[in-house]
Design a protein around this motif. Structure first.
Motif, PDB file in Angstrom:
ATOM      1  N   ALA A  59      48.362  53.088  38.606  1.00  0.00           N
ATOM      2  CA  ALA A  59      47.438  53.248  38.989  1.00  0.00           C
ATOM      3  C   ALA A  59      46.533  52.359  38.282  1.00  0.00           C
ATOM      4  O   ALA A  59      45.523  52.060  39.322  1.00  0.00           O
ATOM      5  CB  ALA A  59      46.347  55.127  38.241  1.00  0.00           C
ATOM      6  N   TYR A  60      46.361  51.982  37.438  1.00  0.00           N
ATOM      7  CA  TYR A  60      45.524  50.886  36.779  1.00  0.00           C
ATOM      8  C   TYR A  60      46.102  49.395  37.594  1.00  0.00           C
ATOM      9  O   TYR A  60      45.379  48.822  37.933  1.00  0.00           O
ATOM     10  CB  TYR A  60      46.126  50.742  34.906  1.00  0.00           C
ATOM     11  N   ILE A  61      47.497  49.266  38.147  1.00  0.00           N
ATOM     12  CA  ILE A  61      47.718  48.181  38.930  1.00  0.00           C
ATOM     13  C   ILE A  61      47.150  47.959  40.129  1.00  0.00           C
ATOM     14  O   ILE A  61      45.887  46.818  40.728  1.00  0.00           O
ATOM     15  CB  ILE A  61      49.130  47.986  39.387  1.00  0.00           C
ATOM     16  N   GLY A  62      46.742  49.283  40.501  1.00  0.00           N
ATOM     17  CA  GLY A  62      45.737  49.493  42.209  1.00  0.00           C
ATOM     18  C   GLY A  62      44.379  49.447  41.920  1.00  0.00           C
ATOM     19  O   GLY A  62      43.637  48.393  42.833  1.00  0.00           O
ATOM     20  N   GLU A  63      43.955  49.999  40.726  1.00  0.00           N
ATOM     21  CA  GLU A  63      42.791  49.448  40.080  1.00  0.00           C
ATOM     22  C   GLU A  63      41.981  47.510  40.545  1.00  0.00           C
ATOM     23  O   GLU A  63      40.955  47.585  40.940  1.00  0.00           O
ATOM     24  CB  GLU A  63      41.722  49.817  38.886  1.00  0.00           C
ATOM     25  N   LEU A  64      42.777  47.380  39.688  1.00  0.00           N
ATOM     26  CA  LEU A  64      42.888  45.635  39.699  1.00  0.00           C
ATOM     27  C   LEU A  64      43.255  45.043  40.783  1.00  0.00           C
ATOM     28  O   LEU A  64      42.366  44.429  41.292  1.00  0.00           O
ATOM     29  CB  LEU A  64      44.324  45.180  38.601  1.00  0.00           C
ATOM     30  N   ALA A  65      43.886  45.656  42.432  1.00  0.00           N
ATOM     31  CA  ALA A  65      44.546  44.715  43.005  1.00  0.00           C
ATOM     32  C   ALA A  65      43.611  45.323  44.090  1.00  0.00           C
ATOM     33  O   ALA A  65      43.091  44.589  44.588  1.00  0.00           O
ATOM     34  CB  ALA A  65      46.020  45.686  43.294  1.00  0.00           C
ATOM     35  N   GLU A  66      42.257  46.059  43.563  1.00  0.00           N
ATOM     36  CA  GLU A  66      41.720  46.951  44.665  1.00  0.00           C
ATOM     37  C   GLU A  66      40.435  45.943  44.279  1.00  0.00           C
ATOM     38  O   GLU A  66      39.138  45.465  45.332  1.00  0.00           O
ATOM     39  CB  GLU A  66      40.721  48.384  44.959  1.00  0.00           C
ATOM     40  N   ARG A  67      40.746  45.100  43.257  1.00  0.00           N
ATOM     41  CA  ARG A  67      39.004  44.522  42.541  1.00  0.00           C
ATOM     42  C   ARG A  67      38.878  42.883  42.887  1.00  0.00           C
ATOM     43  O   ARG A  67      38.017  42.077  43.114  1.00  0.00           O
ATOM     44  CB  ARG A  67      38.109  45.039  41.250  1.00  0.00           C
ATOM     45  N   ARG A  68      40.340  42.706  43.031  1.00  0.00           N
ATOM     46  CA  ARG A  68      40.730  40.968  42.874  1.00  0.00           C
ATOM     47  C   ARG A  68      41.919  40.897  43.662  1.00  0.00           C
ATOM     48  O   ARG A  68      42.452  41.959  44.323  1.00  0.00           O
ATOM     49  CB  ARG A  68      41.370  40.901  41.461  1.00  0.00           C
ATOM     50  N   ARG A  69      42.167  40.170  43.844  1.00  0.00           N
ATOM     51  CA  ARG A  69      43.088  39.393  44.869  1.00  0.00           C
ATOM     52  C   ARG A  69      44.210  39.215  44.061  1.00  0.00           C
ATOM     53  O   ARG A  69      45.154  39.336  44.976  1.00  0.00           O
ATOM     54  CB  ARG A  69      42.664  37.159  45.331  1.00  0.00           C
ATOM     55  N   TRP A  70      43.960  38.695  43.304  1.00  0.00           N
ATOM     56  CA  TRP A  70      45.610  39.005  42.552  1.00  0.00           C
ATOM     57  C   TRP A  70      45.097  39.537  40.970  1.00  0.00           C
ATOM     58  O   TRP A  70      43.592  39.839  40.871  1.00  0.00           O
ATOM     59  CB  TRP A  70      46.063  37.606  41.693  1.00  0.00           C
ATOM     60  N   LEU A  71      45.964  40.097  40.683  1.00  0.00           N
ATOM     61  CA  LEU A  71      45.208  41.097  39.043  1.00  0.00           C
ATOM     62  C   LEU A  71      44.936  40.449  38.287  1.00  0.00           C
ATOM     63  O   LEU A  71      44.268  40.767  37.812  1.00  0.00           O
ATOM     64  CB  LEU A  71      47.124  41.388  38.277  1.00  0.00           C
ATOM     65  N   GLY A  72      44.610  39.181  37.818  1.00  0.00           N
ATOM     66  CA  GLY A  72      43.821  38.286  36.835  1.00  0.00           C
ATOM     67  C   GLY A  72      43.221  37.915  37.615  1.00  0.00           C
ATOM     68  O   GLY A  72      41.739  37.151  36.384  1.00  0.00           O
ATOM     69  N   GLY A  73      43.064  37.843  38.814  1.00  0.00           N
ATOM     70  CA  GLY A  73      40.960  37.124  39.514  1.00  0.00           C
ATOM     71  C   GLY A  73      42.177  36.523  40.281  1.00  0.00           C
ATOM     72  O   GLY A  73      42.810  36.817  41.402  1.00  0.00           O
ATOM     73  N   ASP A  74      41.331  35.318  41.124  1.00  0.00           N
ATOM     74  CA  ASP A  74      41.594  34.994  42.423  1.00  0.00           C
ATOM     75  C   ASP A  74      42.680  34.149  42.360  1.00  0.00           C
ATOM     76  O   ASP A  74      43.140  33.996  44.194  1.00  0.00           O
ATOM     77  CB  ASP A  74      40.232  33.626  42.356  1.00  0.00           C
ATOM     78  N   GLU A  75      43.299  33.972  41.967  1.00  0.00           N
ATOM     79  CA  GLU A  75      44.725  32.931  41.415  1.00  0.00           C
ATOM     80  C   GLU A  75      45.989  33.320  41.172  1.00  0.00           C
ATOM     81  O   GLU A  75      46.039  34.215  39.886  1.00  0.00           O
ATOM     82  CB  GLU A  75      44.225  31.368  40.946  1.00  0.00           C
ATOM     83  N   PHE A  76      47.440  33.361  41.940  1.00  0.00           N
ATOM     84  CA  PHE A  76      48.383  34.177  41.552  1.00  0.00           C
ATOM     85  C   PHE A  76      48.528  33.450  39.998  1.00  0.00           C
ATOM     86  O   PHE A  76      48.339  32.563  39.618  1.00  0.00           O
ATOM     87  CB  PHE A  76      49.403  33.607  42.537  1.00  0.00           C
ATOM     88  N   SER A  77      48.923  33.937  39.010  1.00  0.00           N
ATOM     89  CA  SER A  77      49.047  33.287  37.867  1.00  0.00           C
ATOM     90  C   SER A  77      50.463  34.588  36.949  1.00  0.00           C
ATOM     91  O   SER A  77      51.087  35.154  37.388  1.00  0.00           O
ATOM     92  CB  SER A  77      47.419  33.695  36.976  1.00  0.00           C
ATOM     93  N   LEU A  78      50.551  33.665  35.762  1.00  0.00           N
ATOM     94  CA  LEU A  78      51.697  34.804  34.765  1.00  0.00           C
ATOM     95  C   LEU A  78      51.401  36.249  34.760  1.00  0.00           C
ATOM     96  O   LEU A  78      52.232  36.784  34.301  1.00  0.00           O
ATOM     97  CB  LEU A  78      51.794  33.945  33.744  1.00  0.00           C
ATOM     98  N   ALA A  79      50.046  36.656  34.907  1.00  0.00           N
ATOM     99  CA  ALA A  79      49.999  37.880  35.001  1.00  0.00           C
ATOM    100  C   ALA A  79      50.316  38.798  35.901  1.00  0.00           C
ATOM    101  O   ALA A  79      50.880  39.672  36.020  1.00  0.00           O
ATOM    102  CB  ALA A  79      48.516  38.437  35.330  1.00  0.00           C
ATOM    103  N   ASP A  80      50.385  38.001  37.266  1.00  0.00           N
ATOM    104  CA  ASP A  80      51.258  38.660  38.414  1.00  0.00           C
ATOM    105  C   ASP A  80      52.562  38.842  38.125  1.00  0.00           C
ATOM    106  O   ASP A  80      54.084  39.384  38.879  1.00  0.00           O
ATOM    107  CB  ASP A  80      50.936  38.155  40.085  1.00  0.00           C
ATOM    108  N   ILE A  81      53.637  37.662  37.560  1.00  0.00           N
ATOM    109  CA  ILE A  81      54.444  37.181  37.452  1.00  0.00           C
ATOM    110  C   ILE A  81      55.408  37.975  36.087  1.00  0.00           C
ATOM    111  O   ILE A  81      56.099  38.853  36.687  1.00  0.00           O
ATOM    112  CB  ILE A  81      54.367  35.829  37.422  1.00  0.00           C
ATOM    113  N   THR A  82      54.101  38.556  35.151  1.00  0.00           N
ATOM    114  CA  THR A  82      54.791  39.505  33.775  1.00  0.00           C
ATOM    115  C   THR A  82      54.867  40.864  34.416  1.00  0.00           C
ATOM    116  O   THR A  82      55.559  41.885  33.764  1.00  0.00           O
ATOM    117  CB  THR A  82      53.986  39.840  32.502  1.00  0.00           C
TER     118      THR A  82
END
Length: 222
Positions: A142-165
């Protein structure tokens, strides 16, 4: 050649594999079963844990996040961290969330109880811990879903190590069929984009002997 010592369902190992391919850094892999504590692995990393990356120059690096930070500093092409300071802090927070809280409450519990104990044959799975892990993953999803609804990627606008992790941990649990994707469409849509990345295809090709993944595991459309 650069050599990565890894284990299939080790989330930190998966994290490094994805990062290396995102940066288009050539490497080979050697499979380790950490519970065997091979002297060769202990010589590279006294903790006996994976991943361990041996660079072409011969020196060894241990710990998934430490390896990823090394790669980011030494191989800055295709950066996996944002440039802006606050954005970097947010990505680091999420890396800590998944490598810490998610790992303790979900990955280590479900993978450890359902798969590692089966492979080592040293103990029987703890059903109470498995139930706890299955409950915890719903809150994380559910938390991942909240982040994904607010942002393009989990950490912000760019794909990052947050998404990879996050994807490294989720993919290990998904191999067991224990991610309730139908309960959170935003998280499912985010993960579908991850699955479509070329760097992720070798992860989806993993098959443990005698323990195949569920049919949806490698299906890009679930």
């Amino acid at each position: 050649m650069r050599m990565l010592h890894h284990f299939w369902l080790s989330a930190p190992s998966r994290k490094v594999r994805i990062a290396l391919r995102e940066k288009d850094i050539p490497f080979e892999t050697t499979l380790e079963k950490p519970w065997e504590q091979r002297p060769e692995l202990l010589a590279l990393n006294p903790s006996g844990e994976v991943p361990v990356l041996v660079e072409p120059q011969g020196f060894a690096l241990a710990d998934g996040q430490a390896i990823c930070e090394f790669l980011e500093e030494v191989y800055p092409q295709r950066p996996l961290m944002p440039r802006e300071v606050r954005a970097r802090a947010e990505v680091r927070r999420l890396i800590g969330w998944f490598d810490g809280k998610f790992a303790r409450e979900v990955t280590d519990t479900l993978v450890g109880e359902k798969m590692i104990k089966r492979m080592t044959r040293r103990d029987t799975p703890n059903s109470a811990l498995i139930r706890l892990g299955l409950s915890s993953i719903r809150h994380h999803l559910a938390y991942i879903g909240e982040l994904a609804e607010r942002r393009r990627w989990l950490g912000g606008d760019e794909f990052s190590l947050a998404d990879i992790t996050a994807a490294a941990h989720l993919s290990a649990v998904d191999y067991l069929g224990d991610v309730p994707w139908s309960e959170c469409e935003p998280a499912k849509d985010w993960y579908a984009r991850i699955k479509s990345r070329p760097s992720f295809r070798p992860i989806l090709a993993d098959h443990l002997p005698g323990a195949p993944p569920p049919p949806h595991y490698a299906d890009l459309d679930f």
